[in-house]
Scaffold this motif. Sequence first.
Motif, PDB file in Angstrom:
ATOM      1  N   ALA A 165       0.838  -1.207   0.000  1.00  0.00           N
ATOM      2  CA  ALA A 165       0.000   0.000   0.000  1.00  0.00           C
ATOM      3  C   ALA A 165       0.870   1.253   0.000  1.00  0.00           C
ATOM      4  CB  ALA A 165      -0.939  -0.002   1.207  1.00  0.00           C
ATOM      5  N   LEU A 166       1.983   1.220   0.717  1.00  0.00           N
ATOM      6  CA  LEU A 166       2.910   2.354   0.708  1.00  0.00           C
ATOM      7  C   LEU A 166       3.456   2.581  -0.699  1.00  0.00           C
ATOM      8  CD1 LEU A 166       4.667   4.525   2.122  1.00  0.00           C
ATOM      9  CD2 LEU A 166       6.334   2.702   2.568  1.00  0.00           C
ATOM     10  N   GLN A 167       3.779   1.510  -1.371  1.00  0.00           N
ATOM     11  CA  GLN A 167       4.307   1.637  -2.738  1.00  0.00           C
ATOM     12  C   GLN A 167       3.288   2.311  -3.648  1.00  0.00           C
ATOM     13  OE1 GLN A 167       7.057  -1.183  -4.714  1.00  0.00           O
ATOM     14  NE2 GLN A 167       5.223  -1.774  -5.862  1.00  0.00           N
ATOM     15  N   VAL A 168       2.033   1.922  -3.523  1.00  0.00           N
ATOM     16  CA  VAL A 168       0.967   2.548  -4.323  1.00  0.00           C
ATOM     17  C   VAL A 168       0.880   4.038  -3.986  1.00  0.00           C
ATOM     18  CG1 VAL A 168      -1.535   2.618  -4.699  1.00  0.00           C
ATOM     19  CG2 VAL A 168      -0.344   0.408  -4.656  1.00  0.00           C
ATOM     20  N   LYS A 169       0.909   4.352  -2.705  1.00  0.00           N
ATOM     21  CA  LYS A 169       0.835   5.738  -2.252  1.00  0.00           C
ATOM     22  C   LYS A 169       2.004   6.570  -2.788  1.00  0.00           C
ATOM     23  CE  LYS A 169       0.558   8.459   2.003  1.00  0.00           C
ATOM     24  NZ  LYS A 169       0.475   8.399   3.460  1.00  0.00           N
ATOM     25  N   LEU A 170       3.197   6.003  -2.771  1.00  0.00           N
ATOM     26  CA  LEU A 170       4.385   6.724  -3.229  1.00  0.00           C
ATOM     27  C   LEU A 170       4.394   6.933  -4.734  1.00  0.00           C
ATOM     28  CD1 LEU A 170       7.105   5.076  -0.963  1.00  0.00           C
ATOM     29  CD2 LEU A 170       6.181   7.396  -0.764  1.00  0.00           C
ATOM     30  N   ARG A 171       3.724   6.073  -5.452  1.00  0.00           N
ATOM     31  CA  ARG A 171       3.671   6.164  -6.915  1.00  0.00           C
ATOM     32  C   ARG A 171       2.617   7.155  -7.419  1.00  0.00           C
ATOM     33  NH1 ARG A 171       4.162   0.232  -9.596  1.00  0.00           N
ATOM     34  NH2 ARG A 171       6.385  -0.067  -9.244  1.00  0.00           N
ATOM     35  N   GLN A 172       1.711   7.563  -6.527  1.00  0.00           N
ATOM     36  CA  GLN A 172       0.659   8.483  -6.943  1.00  0.00           C
ATOM     37  C   GLN A 172       1.259   9.853  -7.249  1.00  0.00           C
ATOM     38  OE1 GLN A 172      -2.106   8.405  -3.690  1.00  0.00           O
ATOM     39  NE2 GLN A 172      -3.124   6.559  -4.410  1.00  0.00           N
ATOM     40  N   PRO A 173       0.782  10.481  -8.345  1.00  0.00           N
ATOM     41  CA  PRO A 173       1.328  11.796  -8.697  1.00  0.00           C
ATOM     42  C   PRO A 173       0.882  12.891  -7.748  1.00  0.00           C
ATOM     43  CG  PRO A 173      -0.306  11.046 -10.327  1.00  0.00           C
ATOM     44  CD  PRO A 173      -0.187   9.987  -9.282  1.00  0.00           C
TER      45      PRO A 173
END
Length: 173
Positions: A165-173
Motif C-alpha cells: 500500500a505504501l508503494q501505491v501511495k508513493l507512486r501516486q502523482p
Amino acid sequence: MEKSPCVKDLQKVLFGGKRFGNHVDEVSPGLFLGDMSAANDRYMVWKLGVTHVLNAAHGSRCSEGNRHYYGDGVHYYGVPADDSPTFDLSPYFFPCAQFIHHALCTAGGKAAVLVHCAAGVSRSAALLLSYFMICHACTLMDAILKVKERRWIFPNKGFLKQLCALQVKLRQP
C-alpha cells in the motif's frame, strides 16, 4: 505502469536465498539491521559506532532499550509494534524513515543507525524497507533485494500488505 508484485510473490523472494545467522548486519553504509541480542549489548552498539537506535519492539519484554539505556551519546526512537499481521505498522513508516534519514544525513557521515526488533527479520525489516522506499525511491521489490544482499528478512504478511500500500501511495502523482 508495471504491475506491483503480490504478497505471495514477495514471500517467495523473501523465503529464498541464504539465511544469515548474525545478530547484526550492515545493510548499507552506517545502517545496521539487528536483533535484540545485538541491541541489548551496549558494548557491541558502541563498537559499531551506533549513534541512533530505532527499536521496533519498544516496550516488549524482549527489549531493554530506551532513551536512558544507551546513554547521552545515542539518540533513541521506540516503536511499540507487535509482530502480528494485524498490527498497523504503517503510521510509523514516515517518522522512522525520517529518523534514519536525518541521522545519516546530518552527522557528516559519522552517524550509524541500528534498526532492530526481537529477531531482526520482520518489524525492523519492514521499517527499513519503508525507509528505502520513502527516502531512496526504491520499489518494494528493489528494497527487499537490497536488504537481502546483506541479511535474510521475512516481514509478516500484514506488514508486506502495508508496504504494498505504501508503494501505491508513493507512486501516486
